[in-house]
Design a protein around this motif. Structure first.
Motif, PDB file in Angstrom:
ATOM      1  N   VAL A 136      -9.098   9.817   3.507  1.00  0.00           N
ATOM      2  CA  VAL A 136      -9.883   8.914   2.666  1.00  0.00           C
ATOM      3  C   VAL A 136      -8.996   8.093   1.726  1.00  0.00           C
ATOM      4  O   VAL A 136      -9.166   6.860   1.645  1.00  0.00           O
ATOM      5  N   PRO A 137      -8.049   8.705   0.999  1.00  0.00           N
ATOM      6  CA  PRO A 137      -7.167   7.874   0.167  1.00  0.00           C
ATOM      7  C   PRO A 137      -6.440   6.785   0.953  1.00  0.00           C
ATOM      8  O   PRO A 137      -6.316   5.653   0.483  1.00  0.00           O
ATOM      9  N   SER A 138      -5.966   7.113   2.163  1.00  0.00           N
ATOM     10  CA  SER A 138      -5.277   6.115   2.992  1.00  0.00           C
ATOM     11  C   SER A 138      -6.231   4.991   3.385  1.00  0.00           C
ATOM     12  O   SER A 138      -5.862   3.809   3.381  1.00  0.00           O
ATOM     13  N   ALA A 139      -7.471   5.346   3.746  1.00  0.00           N
ATOM     14  CA  ALA A 139      -8.455   4.332   4.130  1.00  0.00           C
ATOM     15  C   ALA A 139      -8.773   3.398   2.960  1.00  0.00           C
ATOM     16  O   ALA A 139      -8.931   2.183   3.140  1.00  0.00           O
ATOM     17  N   LEU A 140      -8.864   3.945   1.749  1.00  0.00           N
ATOM     18  CA  LEU A 140      -9.163   3.118   0.578  1.00  0.00           C
ATOM     19  C   LEU A 140      -8.023   2.144   0.286  1.00  0.00           C
ATOM     20  O   LEU A 140      -8.265   1.000  -0.117  1.00  0.00           O
ATOM     21  N   LEU A 141      -6.787   2.582   0.507  1.00  0.00           N
ATOM     22  CA  LEU A 141      -5.650   1.679   0.332  1.00  0.00           C
ATOM     23  C   LEU A 141      -5.656   0.584   1.390  1.00  0.00           C
ATOM     24  O   LEU A 141      -5.376  -0.586   1.092  1.00  0.00           O
ATOM     25  N   ARG A 142      -5.982   0.934   2.634  1.00  0.00           N
ATOM     26  CA  ARG A 142      -6.051  -0.075   3.694  1.00  0.00           C
ATOM     27  C   ARG A 142      -7.171  -1.073   3.418  1.00  0.00           C
ATOM     28  O   ARG A 142      -7.034  -2.261   3.698  1.00  0.00           O
TER      29      ARG A 142
END
Length: 489
Positions: A136-142
């Motif tokens: 989830v953190p990676s998706a929010l950054l993307r």
């Protein structure tokens, strides 16, 4: 969406591509050097054992992601409940699969005739939990096109994992456990850093978000088929020819994947995020065809040169102990440009909200791949490697049918940038053979390889420089977009 907004999105996407490429290059180049040292220290078998573990972890990671991270990026609007729902499911999947993986490890090791691999597989199960936490953190950054912080996390965790732990433990004689430690530490640090950068506040809920799950399940189905296509060959090699041969095969694949991974993964994340914002239109087609042209021009000549020089490359990089990998490096290098081109079509389809088209194409290819590999494995490991060429060409054709349908472009619009790159690849092979014929002086194999490669690269640069305007117009369009972006910034 107005033109100015599209131009702003393209600018962010190109900036993200630059960050991704720089980060992937730094990480991949360092990984390339580190893996050479580790390969010489440890030999083929430890790499075969870790490759086996990563195969299973790769499947688990697909289930954990479930397409939900991509859904968070693609949806126009999301709220806190959407984010909490995705995080809850992914953590539940991660913990559950880690337990299952640890329990099944002895059985998996037995299937690949590698009983000593069982404890390694059990310990590496923790990676599934760490990767689940990072989703989830990676998706929010993307979603925010914040590729800068994604790359900082990935590069930092890689260097600490491998330089700080992997190499010292290998020199200290810990064997395969040095690779295990490096993988776990890298995954853990990456999860921690993206969590901090994204400012994500964990929350849990099981209240269903149908708009996310519908899109996510289609992405998951496509990703599972994609995993089968890209990993079934390693599973077949490991099961049919043993862990040591899997080590040879995985290193040959690694050498081919390193340049591809640097550029392809950078382009995929940028294209997906940009297309999700812009939607279908002229700008999306321009970006897509520009990247197709750039990839074809780069990958066909470079990889077909690698194929011609496969024996020298393995000898120089890994040494005589790894020479059986040379016969595998050649066919995998021939196939790699087709994989790179396919990798651009999926992000476009998904970004336009049409994951079902990629899903259909990937599953057709997956069944085809299983059939072809099953037949090829009956002959030899070399035949198995050559069958990858057939599979990747078939895959490019099927996915291109879907891309043409969604973008509403003609076959010629899609084929033109590919054919220009294919021409450069054929030119590379022809010049290499001519060079090999004329260089008759008694010089060492390494010097002969260097001389042939120099002539090929010089010819490639000359032809590109002379014919770039009329041979590669789509590439020129992409370059102009990049130049415009730099001027505006």
């Amino acid at each position: 969406m107005s033109l100015s907004e599209n131009e702003k999105t393209i600018s962010f996407a190109l900036e993200g591509f630059s960050w991704n490429t720089a980060g992937n290059f730094a990480r991949s180049f360092a990984g390339f050097v580190i893996n050479i040292v580790l390969a010489r220290l440890l030999g083929p078998e430890p790499f075969g054992v870790v490759a086996l573990a990563l195969l299973v972890i790769g499947v688990g990671n697909l289930v954990i992601e479930s397409g939900l991270g991509s859904a968070l990026v693609q949806q126009k609007e999301i709220d806190r409940q959407d984010i909490a729902f995705v995080f809850t499911l992914q953590m539940a999947f991660g913990i559950g699969l880690a337990v299952i993986f640890a329990i099944l490890s002895p059985w998996l090791a037995e299937q690949f005739v590698a009983p000593t691999a069982a404890p390694v597989l059990q310990v590496m199960a923790i990676i599934l939990v760490l990767q689940a936490f990072a989703q989830v953190p990676s998706a929010l950054l993307r979603r925010k096109l914040d590729f800068k912080h994604l790359q900082i996390a990935q590069i930092t965790s890689f260097f600490i994992g491998y330089l700080g732990f992997g190499l010292p433990l290998a020199f200290a004689g810990f064997g395969v456990w040095s690779l295990v430690a490096a993988q776990i530490i890298q995954s853990g640090l990456n999860a921690l850093m993206v969590f901090i950068f994204s400012r994500f506040s964990p929350a849990f809920t099981l209240k269903r978000a149908r708009h996310l799950t519908r899109f996510g399940l289609q992405i998951l189905a496509a990703n599972i088929a994609n995993w089968i296509i890209q990993n079934i060959d390693q599973a077949v090699v490991g099961q049919r020819f043993g862990v040591k041969n899997l080590g040879f095969y995985s290193r040959a694949y690694f050498l081919n994947w390193t340049p591809t991974g640097i550029i392809l993964t950078s382009a995929q994340t940028s294209i997906f995020s940009a297309v999700s914002r812009m939607g279908k239109g002229t700008d999306t087609i321009r970006i897509f065809r520009g990247f197709m042209s750039a990839f074809a021009i780069f990958f066909f000549p470079i990889y077909w040169l690698i194929a011609m020089e496969s024996t020298s490359i393995i000898q120089i990089i890994y040494g005589n102990e790894w020479m059986p990998a040379a016969a595998l490096l050649k066919p995998l290098a021939v196939a790699m440009p087709f994989l790179a081109l396919v990798g651009l079509e999926g992000p476009v389809l998904n970004g336009l909200g049409k994951p079902q088209y990629e899903m259909q194409a990937q599953w057709v290819t997956a069944f085809f791949a299983i059939l072809v590999l099953t037949i090829a494995a009956q002959f030899s490991i070399q035949a198995t490697a050559w069958s990858i060429v057939i599979i990747y060409i078939f895959r490019l054709f099927i996915l291109s049918v879907m891309t043409i349908k969604v973008l509403k472009i003609s076959w010629m619009q899609l084929l033109r940038p590919i054919l220009s790159g294919l021409f450069m690849g054929i030119l590379t092979v022809a010049v290499w053979n001519l060079s090999n014929y004329f260089f008759t002086a008694k010089i060492t194999d390494i010097l002969l390889s260097f001389a042939r490669s120099t002539v090929v690269i010089f010819t490639w640069m000359l032809v590109f420089w002379i014919g770039r305007a009329w041979l590669f117009p789509e590439f020129s369009t992409l370059v102009n977009l990049i130049k415009r972006d730099k001027k505006e910034s």
